[in-house]
Design an enzyme around this catalytic site. Structure first.
Site, mmCIF file in Angstrom:
data_model
loop_
_atom_site.group_PDB
_atom_site.id
_atom_site.type_symbol
_atom_site.label_atom_id
_atom_site.label_comp_id
_atom_site.label_asym_id
_atom_site.label_seq_id
_atom_site.Cartn_x
_atom_site.Cartn_y
_atom_site.Cartn_z
ATOM 1 N N ASP A 1 -1.340 2.208 60.104
ATOM 2 C CA ASP A 1 0.101 2.060 59.918
ATOM 3 C C ASP A 1 0.713 1.635 61.241
ATOM 4 O OD1 ASP A 1 1.434 4.854 61.076
ATOM 5 O OD2 ASP A 1 -0.526 5.182 60.179
ATOM 6 N N GLU B 1 9.814 13.914 58.546
ATOM 7 C CA GLU B 1 9.140 14.697 59.581
ATOM 8 C C GLU B 1 10.044 15.731 60.240
ATOM 9 O OE1 GLU B 1 7.168 12.111 62.417
ATOM 10 O OE2 GLU B 1 7.105 10.486 60.948
#
Length: 287
Positions: free
Chosen positions: A92, A183
Site C-alpha cells: 500500500d 486509526e
C-alpha cells in the site's frame, strides 16, 4: 619507683560467618544470565531459517537454489513470507512514497510476486492525496490489482468525507472494494458518535459503488472498538509485532510490516498478505 603498666591482652572477636543463601546475589545473577542465554538460544533456533537467510549461512545447495533472491533485510519478514507461501502478497502506498517507478514494481526481493496495491485517495473531508492520480494510473498500467482507501478523520463530518472519496475515485472492473482507514480516536466526540459516523461513511460509499467496503485498522483498535459492532464487514488489520507470524482466519488482509524494500520505490514500504491465493483475490474484485 615507677609503677609498671600492665596491658591486658584483648581477645579478638570473630564475626560469625554468614551462611550462603540460595538466594544470594551471585546465585540470582547466575540464574538471570542462564535464563537470558537459554532465551537467546531458543529464539535463534526458532528463527534459524530466517537468520540463515539473512546472514547467508545456508548450504551451497540452498544458496544456489535461492541465488535470485536478495537478502531480506528483516528476519521476521522472511519468516512471515515463508509461512504464507502461496498466498497473495501486495503493498500500500501514498504520497509519502514519492514518485514511484511503477514499471519496476513487480516482486518483493525478486522472489515473492506483488499482485495488488492499495493507494491512498483522500484524507478527511477536504484533502486529496497528491500522488493519487499518478499512482492509480501507474498501478493499472503495471497490471496490478488496485484498490483505493480513505484516511478517516474522526472529528470531521463523515458524509463530507464520503463525498470527497466518491468524487475522487472511479472504480473499474477488476478493482478491489473501497477501504475505510480508521486509526485515531475522536477528541471532540464520543465513541458512539464515532461509530455512527463510520457507519454513515460505509453505507454511503457502498450505495454509490454497489460493493461493501473493507475496514483497515490496527489489531488493538479492531479488538477494542470495532470487532463486535462491525462484524458484518471484512477487515484489513495492521500488526507488526515481532512474535506474530501468521494471519488470523477472520482477517481479509494483514499488513505485517512497514519496513520492506520494493523495486521502483525509495524508502520503506508497507507490505500486506491476502488471506488466500491470487485466484481468490480476483474473486473479491469489482465485477
Amino acid at each position: 619507683m615507677k609503677r609498671k603498666t600492665v596491658r591486658r591482652k584483648t581477645t579478638p572477636i570473630r564475626k560469625p560467618k554468614k551462611k550462603v543463601s540460595v538466594f544470594s546475589g551471585k546465585f540470582v545473577r547466575y540464574l538471570i544470565v542462564t535464563f537470558v542465554i537459554v532465551l537467546v538460544i531458543a529464539l535463534g533456533y526458532h528463527y534459524r531459517d530466517g537468520l540463515a537467510y539473512y546472514f547467508s549461512f545456508k548450504s551451497d545447495k540452498i544458496l544456489k537454489k535461492e541465488a535470485e533472491a536478495k537478502r531480506i533485510s528483516d528476519v521476521r519478514n522472511f519468516q512471515v513470507l515463508e509461512k504464507h507461501e502461496g498466498k497473495s502478497v501486495g503493498l500500500d502506498v501514498s504520497e509519502y512514497q514519492g514518485k514511484i517507478q511503477w514499471t519496476y514494481v513487480d516482486t518483493l526481493e525478486k522472489k515473492y510476486p506483488l499482485h495488488f496495491v492499495f493507494i491512498r485517495a483522500t484524507v478527511g473531508r477536504d484533502r486529496k492525496d497528491r500522488r493519487f492520480n499518478r499512482n492509480w494510473l501507474g498501478a493499472k498500467e503495471n497490471k496490478m490489482i488496485r484498490g483505493a482507501y480513505h484516511y478517516y478523520r474522526p472529528n470531521e463530518n463523515s458524509l463530507e468525507q464520503a463525498e470527497l472519496f466518491i468524487q475522487t475515485v472511479t472504480l473499474q472492473k477488476g478493482d478491489l472494494p473501497p477501504v475505510l482507514d480508521i486509526e485515531k480516536l475522536p477528541k471532540n466526540q464520543s465513541l458512539d458518535r464515532l461509530k455512527v459516523g463510520l457507519k454513515r461513511w460505509l453505507k454511503t460509499v457502498e450505495l454509490h459503488y454497489g460493493v461493501k467496503p473493507i475496514i483497515y485498522t490496527g489489531e488493538k483498535y479492531y479488538d477494542d472498538f470495532l470487532k463486535e459492532e462491525f462484524s458484518d464487514y471484512l477487515f484489513w488489520i495492521a500488526n507488526y509485532n515481532f512474535y506474530r507470524e501468521e494471519i488470523n482466519e477472520d482477517w481479509l488482509f494483514w499488513q505485517f510490516t512497514e519496513k520492506a524494500s520494493i523495486p521502483g520505490i525509495k524508502g520503506n514500504v508497507d507490505v500486506n498478505i491476502y488471506n488466500g491465493d491470487l485466484e481468490q483475490l480476483q474473486f473479491i474484485t469489482k465485477e
